[in-house]
Design a protein around this motif. Structure first.
Motif, mmCIF file in Angstrom:
data_model
loop_
_atom_site.group_PDB
_atom_site.id
_atom_site.type_symbol
_atom_site.label_atom_id
_atom_site.label_comp_id
_atom_site.label_asym_id
_atom_site.label_seq_id
_atom_site.Cartn_x
_atom_site.Cartn_y
_atom_site.Cartn_z
ATOM 1 N N THR A 189 41.080 38.456 27.857
ATOM 2 C CA THR A 189 40.254 39.629 28.163
ATOM 3 C C THR A 189 40.517 40.126 29.595
ATOM 4 N N PRO A 190 40.727 41.437 29.774
ATOM 5 C CA PRO A 190 40.981 41.947 31.126
ATOM 6 C C PRO A 190 39.767 41.697 32.033
ATOM 7 N N PRO A 191 40.009 41.315 33.302
ATOM 8 C CA PRO A 191 38.902 41.170 34.256
ATOM 9 C C PRO A 191 38.083 42.454 34.305
ATOM 10 N N GLY A 192 36.760 42.298 34.367
ATOM 11 C CA GLY A 192 35.891 43.467 34.385
ATOM 12 C C GLY A 192 35.500 43.953 32.995
ATOM 13 N N LYS A 193 36.064 43.323 31.957
ATOM 14 C CA LYS A 193 35.675 43.694 30.588
ATOM 15 C C LYS A 193 34.869 42.560 29.936
#
Lengths: 202, 202
Positions: A189-193
């Motif tokens: 999962t992308p950071p911030g998501k």
């Protein structure tokens, strides 16, 4: 003469298949299994084995190639379209036990074959995963701040470690796919998501 | 007499330390290194080595125990208080290269010692990580839908795989800690929560 030679060829193919099947089983139980043991398990003589394989390394190489080819064939039926996260979950569900089965064989391969050759043998399954990860990145659901090669490595390594945890009695086989999927989807999962919720993985 | 025996004792301790240091180096390069090689590298005779260690397994066991003890001592200086995510980042930064250094030694240990003994040797470092993960779960920043033992295993396995990726030339050593931290912090994030942003891990 041509029918005799085709019968001989069919015999040879049967012997080779029996040898490689026996090799996968023997080496899976004991990575140091000898060629005599493998020949015995395959129900062929040592002379027959040596007629087809010049060395132990050749047997290990061919057994590994066969295991990967079979795994690849099984994975061909997995639907990798649609949401890349759900596709990844289906891929894990279909492949973690193949990784487990191939694991012991891999130990033998690592002693007998070069790292380059082992990598080459894995190119097929690796490229399937790479393609899926690349699509997930393009669609914004998988992270792009880490290289694809690293993400693919994380997936493999978590699948391998699940097999280790099962052998150590710390993970029930029934939970393996869900644990791997929950871990890898979060790791991707992308950071911030938001980490996706796929239901309780236990 | 007492000063002579204390001098002998000091000699013995020096020999033992030299043997274990040499064992870590020799076995790190080659997990099958012989006791003769280890004695030679330590600058002691085989008789001296056998005076202190009854078998190769005893040397491997003691070398592994010493490596882990040193690693544990180094980790004692890491601040594991405050935000569990930042504490985990500090732990990774301080320990991934210890894991790497101990890796080759572990290969030798896996051939010579039982899985139970290897686990026992790792109890110290493992409990440190377990405590941190448990605190992160209690504070709501690490997931509780997967068992602690699994999360600890994920951390170890990702650290080990970073070392493999470096050896394979696919990861620059400078990036290892950031890659491991970015991956593990995401993997530990509870489903439905945001993956933390710790800056670009590359």
């Amino acid at each position: 003469m041509s029918s005799r030679s085709s019968a001989k060829r069919a015999d040879a193919l049967r012997s080779i298949d029996a040898i490689l099947q026996a090799a996968a089983e023997c080496l899976g139980r004991n990575p140091e299994a000898s060629l005599s043991e493998i020949a015995r398990a395959a129900g062929v003589g040592r002379v027959t084995l040596y007629a087809h394989f010049a060395s132990r390394a050749e047997v290990v190489d061919a057994a590994m190639a066969r295991a990967i080819e079979r795994g690849n064939a099984a994975l061909d039926s997995v639907d990798l379209t649609g949401d890349p996260r759900l596709a990844l979950a289906r891929l894990v569900e279909a492949s973690w036990h193949l990784v487990d089965e191939a694991r012991a064989l891999l130990v033998a391969a690592q002693r007998e074959l070069s790292a380059g050759r082992i990598r080459e043998l894995h190119d097929g399954p690796a490229s399937r995963v790479e393609t899926l990860v690349a699509r997930g990145r393009a669609e914004g659901v998988f992270r792009t701040d880490l290289p694809i090669s690293w993400l693919v490595n994380v997936l493999h390594t978590v699948m391998h470690s699940a097999a280790d945890e099962i052998r150590a009695g710390r993970l029930a086989p029934d939970h393996a796919a869900a644990h791997i999927t929950a871990t890898v989807l979060a790791a991707f999962t992308p950071p911030g998501k938001l980490v996706p919720e796929l239901g309780d993985p236990r």
